[in-house]
Design a protein around this motif. Structure first.
Motif, PDB file in Angstrom:
ATOM      1  N   VAL A 292       0.858  -1.182   0.000  1.00  0.00           N
ATOM      2  CA  VAL A 292       0.000   0.000   0.000  1.00  0.00           C
ATOM      3  C   VAL A 292       0.894   1.232   0.000  1.00  0.00           C
ATOM      4  O   VAL A 292       1.771   1.366   0.862  1.00  0.00           O
ATOM      5  CB  VAL A 292      -0.935   0.031   1.223  1.00  0.00           C
ATOM      6  CG1 VAL A 292      -1.658   1.375   1.305  1.00  0.00           C
ATOM      7  CG2 VAL A 292      -1.949  -1.098   1.150  1.00  0.00           C
ATOM      8  N   VAL A 293       0.702   2.096  -0.984  1.00  0.00           N
ATOM      9  CA  VAL A 293       1.439   3.359  -1.060  1.00  0.00           C
ATOM     10  C   VAL A 293       0.473   4.481  -0.700  1.00  0.00           C
ATOM     11  O   VAL A 293      -0.637   4.561  -1.245  1.00  0.00           O
ATOM     12  CB  VAL A 293       2.028   3.582  -2.467  1.00  0.00           C
ATOM     13  CG1 VAL A 293       2.709   4.950  -2.560  1.00  0.00           C
ATOM     14  CG2 VAL A 293       3.011   2.471  -2.813  1.00  0.00           C
ATOM     15  N   ILE A 294       0.888   5.345   0.214  1.00  0.00           N
ATOM     16  CA  ILE A 294       0.036   6.440   0.682  1.00  0.00           C
ATOM     17  C   ILE A 294       0.550   7.741   0.088  1.00  0.00           C
ATOM     18  O   ILE A 294       1.684   8.148   0.333  1.00  0.00           O
ATOM     19  CB  ILE A 294       0.039   6.501   2.221  1.00  0.00           C
ATOM     20  CG1 ILE A 294      -0.483   5.180   2.796  1.00  0.00           C
ATOM     21  CG2 ILE A 294      -0.803   7.669   2.720  1.00  0.00           C
ATOM     22  CD1 ILE A 294      -0.153   4.977   4.254  1.00  0.00           C
ATOM     23  N   GLY A 295      -0.272   8.387  -0.728  1.00  0.00           N
ATOM     24  CA  GLY A 295       0.116   9.641  -1.369  1.00  0.00           C
ATOM     25  C   GLY A 295      -0.381   9.696  -2.800  1.00  0.00           C
ATOM     26  O   GLY A 295      -0.782   8.674  -3.372  1.00  0.00           O
ATOM     27  N   GLY A 296      -0.341  10.899  -3.398  1.00  0.00           N
ATOM     28  CA  GLY A 296      -0.894  11.047  -4.735  1.00  0.00           C
ATOM     29  C   GLY A 296      -0.023  11.825  -5.695  1.00  0.00           C
ATOM     30  O   GLY A 296      -0.486  12.207  -6.772  1.00  0.00           O
ATOM     31  N   GLY A 297       1.250  12.038  -5.339  1.00  0.00           N
ATOM     32  CA  GLY A 297       2.145  12.782  -6.222  1.00  0.00           C
ATOM     33  C   GLY A 297       2.960  11.871  -7.119  1.00  0.00           C
ATOM     34  O   GLY A 297       2.757  10.653  -7.160  1.00  0.00           O
ATOM     35  N   ASP A 298       3.910  12.472  -7.819  1.00  0.00           N
ATOM     36  CA  ASP A 298       4.743  11.698  -8.739  1.00  0.00           C
ATOM     37  C   ASP A 298       5.611  10.677  -7.995  1.00  0.00           C
ATOM     38  O   ASP A 298       5.916   9.611  -8.538  1.00  0.00           O
ATOM     39  CB  ASP A 298       5.625  12.639  -9.568  1.00  0.00           C
ATOM     40  CG  ASP A 298       4.818  13.427 -10.591  1.00  0.00           C
ATOM     41  OD1 ASP A 298       3.761  12.928 -11.020  1.00  0.00           O
ATOM     42  OD2 ASP A 298       5.234  14.541 -10.959  1.00  0.00           O
ATOM     43  N   THR A 299       6.015  10.996  -6.768  1.00  0.00           N
ATOM     44  CA  THR A 299       6.801  10.033  -5.989  1.00  0.00           C
ATOM     45  C   THR A 299       5.973   8.799  -5.679  1.00  0.00           C
ATOM     46  O   THR A 299       6.479   7.664  -5.725  1.00  0.00           O
ATOM     47  CB  THR A 299       7.317  10.677  -4.690  1.00  0.00           C
ATOM     48  OG1 THR A 299       8.131  11.807  -5.017  1.00  0.00           O
ATOM     49  CG2 THR A 299       8.143   9.697  -3.874  1.00  0.00           C
ATOM     50  N   VAL A 358       3.707  -4.518  10.235  1.00  0.00           N
ATOM     51  CA  VAL A 358       2.419  -4.117   9.679  1.00  0.00           C
ATOM     52  C   VAL A 358       1.759  -5.278   8.934  1.00  0.00           C
ATOM     53  O   VAL A 358       2.419  -6.041   8.224  1.00  0.00           O
ATOM     54  CB  VAL A 358       2.599  -2.901   8.741  1.00  0.00           C
ATOM     55  CG1 VAL A 358       3.372  -3.260   7.477  1.00  0.00           C
ATOM     56  CG2 VAL A 358       1.266  -2.274   8.382  1.00  0.00           C
ATOM     57  N   ARG A 359       0.452  -5.426   9.150  1.00  0.00           N
ATOM     58  CA  ARG A 359      -0.313  -6.444   8.432  1.00  0.00           C
ATOM     59  C   ARG A 359      -1.533  -5.844   7.728  1.00  0.00           C
ATOM     60  O   ARG A 359      -2.286  -6.543   7.055  1.00  0.00           O
ATOM     61  CB  ARG A 359      -0.764  -7.554   9.375  1.00  0.00           C
ATOM     62  CG  ARG A 359      -1.632  -7.088  10.525  1.00  0.00           C
ATOM     63  CD  ARG A 359      -2.178  -8.244  11.338  1.00  0.00           C
ATOM     64  NE  ARG A 359      -2.880  -7.793  12.518  1.00  0.00           N
ATOM     65  CZ  ARG A 359      -4.122  -7.311  12.522  1.00  0.00           C
ATOM     66  NH1 ARG A 359      -4.793  -7.203  11.370  1.00  0.00           N
ATOM     67  NH2 ARG A 359      -4.690  -6.914  13.642  1.00  0.00           N
ATOM     68  N   GLY A 360      -1.725  -4.543   7.919  1.00  0.00           N
ATOM     69  CA  GLY A 360      -2.850  -3.907   7.256  1.00  0.00           C
ATOM     70  C   GLY A 360      -2.932  -2.422   7.553  1.00  0.00           C
ATOM     71  O   GLY A 360      -2.243  -1.912   8.441  1.00  0.00           O
ATOM     72  N   ILE A 389      -7.425  -2.707   4.905  1.00  0.00           N
ATOM     73  CA  ILE A 389      -6.767  -3.110   3.663  1.00  0.00           C
ATOM     74  C   ILE A 389      -5.535  -3.938   4.025  1.00  0.00           C
ATOM     75  O   ILE A 389      -4.642  -3.444   4.713  1.00  0.00           O
ATOM     76  CB  ILE A 389      -6.338  -1.882   2.832  1.00  0.00           C
ATOM     77  CG1 ILE A 389      -7.545  -1.003   2.489  1.00  0.00           C
ATOM     78  CG2 ILE A 389      -5.623  -2.316   1.559  1.00  0.00           C
ATOM     79  CD1 ILE A 389      -7.185   0.300   1.790  1.00  0.00           C
ATOM     80  N   PRO A 390      -5.468  -5.212   3.618  1.00  0.00           N
ATOM     81  CA  PRO A 390      -4.297  -6.040   3.930  1.00  0.00           C
ATOM     82  C   PRO A 390      -3.020  -5.431   3.352  1.00  0.00           C
ATOM     83  O   PRO A 390      -3.028  -4.867   2.255  1.00  0.00           O
ATOM     84  CB  PRO A 390      -4.615  -7.383   3.260  1.00  0.00           C
ATOM     85  CG  PRO A 390      -6.093  -7.373   3.062  1.00  0.00           C
ATOM     86  CD  PRO A 390      -6.478  -5.950   2.843  1.00  0.00           C
ATOM     87  N   CYS A 391      -1.931  -5.561   4.100  1.00  0.00           N
ATOM     88  CA  CYS A 391      -0.698  -4.896   3.685  1.00  0.00           C
ATOM     89  C   CYS A 391       0.501  -5.512   4.407  1.00  0.00           C
ATOM     90  O   CYS A 391       0.482  -5.642   5.628  1.00  0.00           O
ATOM     91  CB  CYS A 391      -0.843  -3.406   4.020  1.00  0.00           C
ATOM     92  SG  CYS A 391       0.643  -2.462   4.005  1.00  0.00           S
ATOM     93  N   ASP A 392       1.532  -5.891   3.642  1.00  0.00           N
ATOM     94  CA  ASP A 392       2.798  -6.368   4.220  1.00  0.00           C
ATOM     95  C   ASP A 392       3.876  -5.287   4.165  1.00  0.00           C
ATOM     96  O   ASP A 392       4.874  -5.370   4.871  1.00  0.00           O
ATOM     97  CB  ASP A 392       3.330  -7.579   3.437  1.00  0.00           C
ATOM     98  CG  ASP A 392       2.307  -8.696   3.345  1.00  0.00           C
ATOM     99  OD1 ASP A 392       1.765  -9.070   4.382  1.00  0.00           O
ATOM    100  OD2 ASP A 392       2.067  -9.174   2.216  1.00  0.00           O
TER     101      ASP A 392
END
Length: 480
Positions: A292-299, A358-360, A389-392
């Protein structure tokens, strides 16, 4: 000449051939093939040669786009290159990574109804051809000056300033904390957007032009700012901004939650052949993980597309606004979707779930409320809409802030803004310290490569004026 132009009424917009998503997922090579000469000529001929070139107006370096499109259409490629590089020190880089859909192409007057000219792809073609044909040569100044300039930072702004100052004959020394020249162009931007040899050949060209690089050199550790000032007639601070913004929610200290730049640097270093223990032990490798990536820019776009190539089981991008309000390039969003990334719009993290690792992500749905003082609608949480949201592996791509430059450089007298960016006179780029200038992201905040290039060029011109005036003043004093 004009009969070769205005073909937008009969020719459709065409980008270079894009490799299939299945192919792209297997490597970190650039996703677009090179234009051939016929396609580049045809696409350049679509330019309307309008009276007010909005493409040029909205280009940070004021590229003379209509002229080099016209020359390309006429087969005058070497002249097209000369015009292109006269305003931009790295046109082949900007042709690859500039968000043209938000700048030149987004401002093209034929965009409504006919679609814009493929400016970026033609720019890339012109300069790549120039390299192949041997038209790109090291700088040979007509005069060598005794004055030395020290530039702190080997990113796009610092390199553009170095190039301009070297053309004037100054002795240029570039100091950088990393082991390669290029800054974020080497370690922050993935190869599928900018292959590293493109940056490396520019670095070699600058070295061949007489620019001296001091790598693995950290100001504050290897020398203070005051010590560098004593060695040089002027200094440019071009460090960029590298401190990742964090998110304060429960569970943010769990393992498997990493900053975007740390993740991208590990991937780029691995691609360059370096030993990267945190990648090899799986910490910074997305292979086999739910990401899971948090953010909305080019990075954020760089992170999701890197995770796909590393073999992630699934990749989701969490962004608190909708697609229309995303700050990153929409072209990049389309590329990411083609490659299998799922965008979870209007969603924000409330907590990270897990014991030690982290698991979610516990997320909450948002809606866009009234606009704030900037004109953007403010995201507002929807009560009772929490979902897991599941997440490793969670990657925080929330932007960057300035490091504490006065403390790092052991120069408490250097003035900074309330955001920590270095304060300058915006007419001259000079800080409150005599002969010390600052440019790029460390002044304006996290921004585009092309803006750093513009700042570097402007600062070089300002330094030249400053040193010429200073020298004339010293001669006048001696004469009296």
């Amino acid at each position: 000449m004009t009969e070769k132009m205005l073909k937008f009424v009969s020719l459709e917009k065409k980008m270079p051939t894009k490799r299939s998503a299945d192919q792209r997922r297997q490597d970190f090579n650039e996703i677009y093939d090179e234009f051939d000469n016929d396609r580049a000529t045809a696409q350049a001929s679509r330019c309307s040669q309008c009276g007010i070139p909005y493409c040029q107006v909205h280009c940070p370096v004021q590229n003379n786009i209509p002229d080099w499109l016209m020359m390309t259409a006429a087969g005058r490629l070497e002249e097209a290159y000369e015009v292109s590089q006269s305003t931009n020190n790295f046109p082949e880089i900007c042709g690859r990574i500039c968000p043209q859909d938000r700048l030149c192409e987004g401002s093209c007057v034929i965009e409504k109804g006919f679609e814009s000219v493929t400016i970026g792809a033609v720019e890339k073609y012109i300069t790549d051809t120039a390299w192949e044909k041997g038209w790109v040569k090291p700088t040979k100044p007509s005069v060598e000056r005794d004055q030395a300039i020290g530039i702190i930072g080997a990113g796009p702004g610092g390199l553009a300033a170095a190039d301009q100052l070297r053309k004037k004959g100054y002795q240029v020394h570039v100091y950088d904390r990393y082991d390669r020249v290029g800054g974020l162009m080497i370690y922050g931007i993935p190869g599928f957007k900018l292959e590293k040899e493109v940056v490396e050949r520019r670095a070699k060209l600058l070295a061949d032009s007489g620019v001296t690089f001091h790598l693995n050199f950290e100001v504050g550790r290897d020398a203070t700012l005051a010590e560098l000032r004593a060695k040089h007639d002027a200094i440019i601070i071009a460090t960029g901004v590298y401190k990742s913004r964090d998110i304060s929610v429960p569970g943010s200290g769990l393992g498997g939650i990493v900053p975007a730049l740390e993740y991208l640097t590990a991937s780029n270093r691995k691609g360059l052949g370096d030993e990267v223990p945190e990648f090899d032990n799986g910490t910074l490798d997305a292979n086999g993980k739910h990401v899971v990536v948090i953010g909305g820019g080019d990075t954020a776009m760089d992170c999701v597309r890197t995770a796909v190539r590393q073999g992630a089981k699934s990749v989701k991008c969490l962004y608190r606004r909708d697609r229309k309000n995303m700050p990153g390039s929409l072209r990049e969003v389309v590329n990411a979707e083609e490659e299998g990334v799922e965008f979870v719009w209007l969603s924000a993290p409330k907590a990270f779930l897990g014991d030690e690792k982290v698991r979610g992500v516990k997320a909450i749905n948002m809606h866009l409320g009234i606009a704030d003082s900037t004109g953007r609608q403010v995201p507002v949480e929807i009560d009772g809409s929490e979902h897991d949201i599941p997440c490793d592996l969670a990657i925080k791509a929330l932007g960057f802030d300035a490091e504490d430059i006065p403390q790092l450089f052991d120069e408490p007298g250097l003035e900074v803004s309330r955001w920590g960016t270095v304060s300058v006179n915006f007419k001259t780029a000079m800080t409150n310290l005599e002969g010390v200038f600052a440019i790029g992201d460390i002044v304006r905040g996290a921004s585009l490569v092309v803006w750093a290039i513009r700042d570097g060029r402007d600062a070089a011109a300002s330094i030249h004026s400053y040193l010429v005036e200073k020298q004339a003043s010293e001669k006048q004093v001696l004469a009296s």
